[in-house]
Design a protein around this motif. Structure first.
Motif, PDB file in Angstrom:
ATOM      1  N   ALA A  84       0.822  -1.210   0.000  1.00 51.14           N
ATOM      2  CA  ALA A  84       0.000   0.000   0.000  1.00 51.14           C
ATOM      3  C   ALA A  84       0.856   1.260   0.000  1.00 51.14           C
ATOM      4  CB  ALA A  84      -0.924   0.001   1.223  1.00 51.14           C
ATOM      5  N   ILE A  85       1.918   1.272   0.795  1.00 53.20           N
ATOM      6  CA  ILE A  85       2.803   2.443   0.820  1.00 53.20           C
ATOM      7  C   ILE A  85       3.474   2.621  -0.533  1.00 53.20           C
ATOM      8  CG2 ILE A  85       4.995   3.274   1.782  1.00 53.20           C
ATOM      9  CD1 ILE A  85       4.003   2.295   4.511  1.00 53.20           C
ATOM     10  N   ARG A  87       2.256   1.693  -3.478  1.00 54.70           N
ATOM     11  CA  ARG A  87       1.238   2.197  -4.400  1.00 54.70           C
ATOM     12  C   ARG A  87       0.946   3.671  -4.127  1.00 54.70           C
ATOM     13  NH1 ARG A  87      -1.962  -1.595  -7.302  1.00 54.70           N
ATOM     14  NH2 ARG A  87      -2.807   0.326  -8.197  1.00 54.70           N
ATOM     15  N   LEU A  88       0.908   4.046  -2.847  1.00 51.41           N
ATOM     16  CA  LEU A  88       0.645   5.427  -2.464  1.00 51.41           C
ATOM     17  C   LEU A  88       1.743   6.343  -3.012  1.00 51.41           C
ATOM     18  CD1 LEU A  88      -0.382   6.477   1.143  1.00 51.41           C
ATOM     19  CD2 LEU A  88       1.161   7.860  -0.198  1.00 51.41           C
ATOM     20  N   ASP A  91       1.537   6.823  -6.735  1.00 55.85           N
ATOM     21  CA  ASP A  91       0.551   7.851  -7.062  1.00 55.85           C
ATOM     22  C   ASP A  91       1.125   9.246  -6.823  1.00 55.85           C
ATOM     23  OD1 ASP A  91      -1.355   6.072  -7.824  1.00 55.85           O
ATOM     24  OD2 ASP A  91      -2.865   6.675  -6.358  1.00 55.85           O
ATOM     25  N   GLU A  92       1.820   9.395  -5.706  1.00 57.74           N
ATOM     26  CA  GLU A  92       2.351  10.695  -5.301  1.00 57.74           C
ATOM     27  C   GLU A  92       3.402  11.216  -6.289  1.00 57.74           C
ATOM     28  OE1 GLU A  92       2.429  13.726  -2.147  1.00 57.74           O
ATOM     29  OE2 GLU A  92       1.129  11.984  -2.402  1.00 57.74           O
ATOM     30  N   LYS A 185      -0.033  10.706   6.248  1.00 63.03           N
ATOM     31  CA  LYS A 185      -0.727   9.744   5.398  1.00 63.03           C
ATOM     32  C   LYS A 185      -1.184   8.572   6.272  1.00 63.03           C
ATOM     33  CE  LYS A 185       0.102  11.702   1.323  1.00 63.03           C
ATOM     34  NZ  LYS A 185      -0.965  12.198   0.442  1.00 63.03           N
ATOM     35  N   VAL A 187      -2.405   4.906   6.851  1.00 65.18           N
ATOM     36  CA  VAL A 187      -2.283   3.615   6.162  1.00 65.18           C
ATOM     37  C   VAL A 187      -2.976   2.582   7.038  1.00 65.18           C
ATOM     38  CG1 VAL A 187      -0.708   1.924   5.155  1.00 65.18           C
ATOM     39  CG2 VAL A 187      -0.083   4.349   5.169  1.00 65.18           C
ATOM     40  N   TYR A 195     -12.465   6.640   2.162  1.00 68.06           N
ATOM     41  CA  TYR A 195     -11.145   6.034   2.371  1.00 68.06           C
ATOM     42  C   TYR A 195     -11.214   4.550   2.000  1.00 68.06           C
ATOM     43  CZ  TYR A 195      -6.731   4.711   4.603  1.00 68.06           C
ATOM     44  OH  TYR A 195      -5.456   4.231   4.852  1.00 68.06           O
ATOM     45  N   LYS A 197      -9.113   3.388  -1.145  1.00 68.87           N
ATOM     46  CA  LYS A 197      -8.015   3.029  -2.045  1.00 68.87           C
ATOM     47  C   LYS A 197      -6.891   2.308  -1.302  1.00 68.87           C
ATOM     48  CE  LYS A 197      -6.867   5.905  -5.331  1.00 68.87           C
ATOM     49  NZ  LYS A 197      -6.243   7.044  -6.072  1.00 68.87           N
ATOM     50  N   ILE A 198      -6.414   2.903  -0.206  1.00 68.23           N
ATOM     51  CA  ILE A 198      -5.284   2.315   0.525  1.00 68.23           C
ATOM     52  C   ILE A 198      -5.656   0.971   1.153  1.00 68.23           C
ATOM     53  CG2 ILE A 198      -3.790   2.632   2.548  1.00 68.23           C
ATOM     54  CD1 ILE A 198      -3.558   5.596   1.698  1.00 68.23           C
ATOM     55  N   TRP A 201      -5.514  -1.663  -1.490  1.00 68.11           N
ATOM     56  CA  TRP A 201      -4.133  -2.070  -1.777  1.00 68.11           C
ATOM     57  C   TRP A 201      -3.588  -2.996  -0.704  1.00 68.11           C
ATOM     58  CZ3 TRP A 201      -2.581   3.679  -2.846  1.00 68.11           C
ATOM     59  CH2 TRP A 201      -2.976   4.029  -4.155  1.00 68.11           C
TER      60      TRP A 201
END
Length: 400
Positions: A84-85, A87-88, A91-92, A185, A187, A195, A197-198, A201
C-alpha cells in the motif's frame, strides 16, 4: 486423547450467493506478488504438510501456510502495508508500480513523509518496516493492553509508538483524527466513507501469500484445497484471500470457514444477521487473539465474505490456545509450527471439533471427511513470546 468440549458456534452463511469480487482477483494478486518479489530478502514462506495430524483426525491433508517466516517480522502483515505504501508513493510521484524500487525511491523523495496507523501489533510493525526501508517516518497507535514486545518491535524500526487507553476501534479513530490534523498519510487496513483506495491495496497485498500457497500445493501433489480456514479481525486478510481463491477456483468449489474470537465476533454476527448488513461489536474485546480483537467489519472485506464464505465461526480463546499447543508439539514426523494466538485458531478449530463429544455432527457440518484438503494460514509466530510460553509451557487457557 480425552474428549472435551470447547465453545464453537458454527453458522452457515445465510447470505451466500457466490458473486466474485472485482477487487481481489488473480490479476491483482500477481501484480502484488511481482512487487513483493522485488523486495530485498523476499522468499515465499513455507507451506507445511501436517500428514500425521491429518491421519489422526481423519482428513486427507492439512496444509499450513506459515507466515511466521515472512522476512524477519514473524507475521504476514508487511505484505499489505509495504504494498500500500508503495502504491501510495507511486501515485504521489507518478511512478509505475511495476518498476518500483525501494532504494531508488528512497533517494528520490525530497521531503520526508509520515505514515500513521492504528494496530494490534503486526500491521503497525509492517508499516514501520516499510517506512524504515524508505527512510520515512511512521507513527503507530496501539490499543490498551498491548504487549511490550509488540510495542518494542515497532519502536526498534524507528517508529513512534503510542499506546492508548482505548480499544482497537477507538484507537483507529484517534489515529485518523491525529493524522488529518498533522497532515500525515493514514495507512489503515480497514475502510470507511472516502477512504477505500489504501485499504484495497493492503488487502491486495495480502493475496501474495495465497498465490504462493497455490503454487506450493503442487509440491505436495495437491491440485486444490477443498477447505480454507481463515481467521478474521476486520476481515481484511479473510476478504482479500477468499476473493482471490474464489476467483481462481470458484466460490462453489471451496468450503470456506471464517473464524473469530467470541469476544470480537463482528463478522460472525454480520453473517447471522437478517439482512446481511455489518454488525459492530463494542467493549474491551478482551481476547488473547489480539490480532483479531476488532469490533467493526471492513466494508471492503465484508461483501466478499457475505457473498462467498460458506460458514462463520465464533469460538472461545481456548480454541486458539489449543491450536498453539498442537502446532508447536506436532505428531510423528510433522514439522513444528510456531504460531501465535491469532495464527493458531484454524488448527485449534479442527482439533477441537474432532475431540468434541459431538464430533460427527461438527465434522459433518464443516464437510470434513477422508477426502478433505484443508488449507490453514498461520498468520503470526510468537510475536508475544511471554504469552506464547504462558500458553504452551504453563497451560494458560486450558482445554480441560
Amino acid at each position: 486423547m480425552s474428549i472435551f468440549s470447547l465453545k464453537m458456534e458454527i453458522a452457515d452463511n445465510r447470505h451466500y450467493n457466490g458473486q466474485l469480487s472485482s477487487l481481489f482477483t488473480i490479476d491483482e494478486a500477481e501484480k502484488a506478488r511481482a512487487f513483493h518479489q522485488k523486495v530485498e530478502g523476499y522468499q515465499p514462506t513455507p507451506l507445511q504438510s501436517l500428514d500425521c495430524l491429518a491421519k489422526e483426525i481423519g482428513v486427507g491433508k492439512i496444509l499450513v501456510k506459515d507466515e511466521s517466516h515472512r522476512f524477519d517480522l514473524c507475521a504476514f502483515k508487511m505484505l499489505g502495508g509495504a504494498y500500500a505504501i508503495a502504491r501510495l508513493l507511486c501515485d504521489e510521484y507518478q511512478l509505475d508500480i511495476n518498476v518500483f524500487d525501494f532504494d531508488t525511491l528512497k533517494n528520490d523523495i525530497k521531503e520526508k513523509m509520515t505514515f500513521a496507523t492504528a494496530t494490534d501489533g503486526n500491521h503497525g510493525r509492517g508499516v514501520a518496516w516499510a517506512a524504515n526501508k524508505l527512510g520515512q517516518n511512521a507513527v503507530v497507535y496501539m490499543p490498551k493492553g498491548s504487549a511490550d514486545e509488540r510495542v518494542n518491535n515497532i519502536r526498534a524500526l524507528g517508529a513512534e509508538c503510542i499506546v492508548t487507553d482505548m480499544n482497537y476501534d477507538d484507537t483507529v479513530r484517534l489515529a485518523i483524527k491525529t493524522a488529518e490534523e498533522c497532515g500525515w498519510k493514514i495507512v489503515q487496513d480497514t475502510a470507511w466513507e472516502g477512504y477505500t483506495k489504501i485499504p484495497t491495496w493492503i488487502m491486495q497485498g495480502y493475496t501474495t501469500l495465497a498465490a504462493e500457497a497455490v503454487d506450493q500445493m503442487k509440491i505436495h501433489a495437491v491440485a486444490k484445497p477443498t477447505h480454507v480456514f481463515l481467521q478474521a479481525g476486520v476481515g481484511a486478510l479473510a476478504g482479500g484471500v477468499l476473493g482471490y481463491l474464489c476467483d481462481l477456483y470458484g466460490a462453489e468449489n471451496l468450503h470456506s470457514v471464517i473464524i473469530e474470537p467470541d469476544q470480537a465476533d463482528c463478522i460472525y454476527r454480520s453473517g447471522i444477521s437478517a439482512d446481511g448488513g455489518m454488525v459492530n461489536v463494542g467493549g474491551d474485546m478482551a481476547t488473547i487473539m489480539v490480532g483479531l480483537a476488532c469490533g467493526e467489519p471492513n466494508p471492503l472485506g465484508w461483501p466478499v465474505l457475505r457473498d462467498c464464505a460458506t460458514q462463520f465461526v465464533s469460538c472461545q480463546d481456548s480454541v486458539a490456545a489449543l491450536g498453539m499447543r498442537v502446532l508447536g508439539n506436532p505428531l510423528g514426523d510433522d514439522p513444528r509450527v510456531i504460531s501465535g494466538e491469532s495464527g493458531a485458531v484454524g488448527a485449534g478449530l479442527l482439533v477441537a471439533a474432532y475431540y468434541h463429544p459431538d464430533r460427527e455432527a461438527l465434522m459433518a457440518k464443516m464437510g470434513l471427511n477422508k477426502d478433505s484438503v484443508v488449507l490453514l494460514i498461520n498468520t503470526e509466530g510468537d510475536t508475544d513470546p511471554v504469552h506464547y510460553r504462558e500458553v504452551v509451557w504453563q497451560g494458560k487457557h486450558p482445554t480441560l
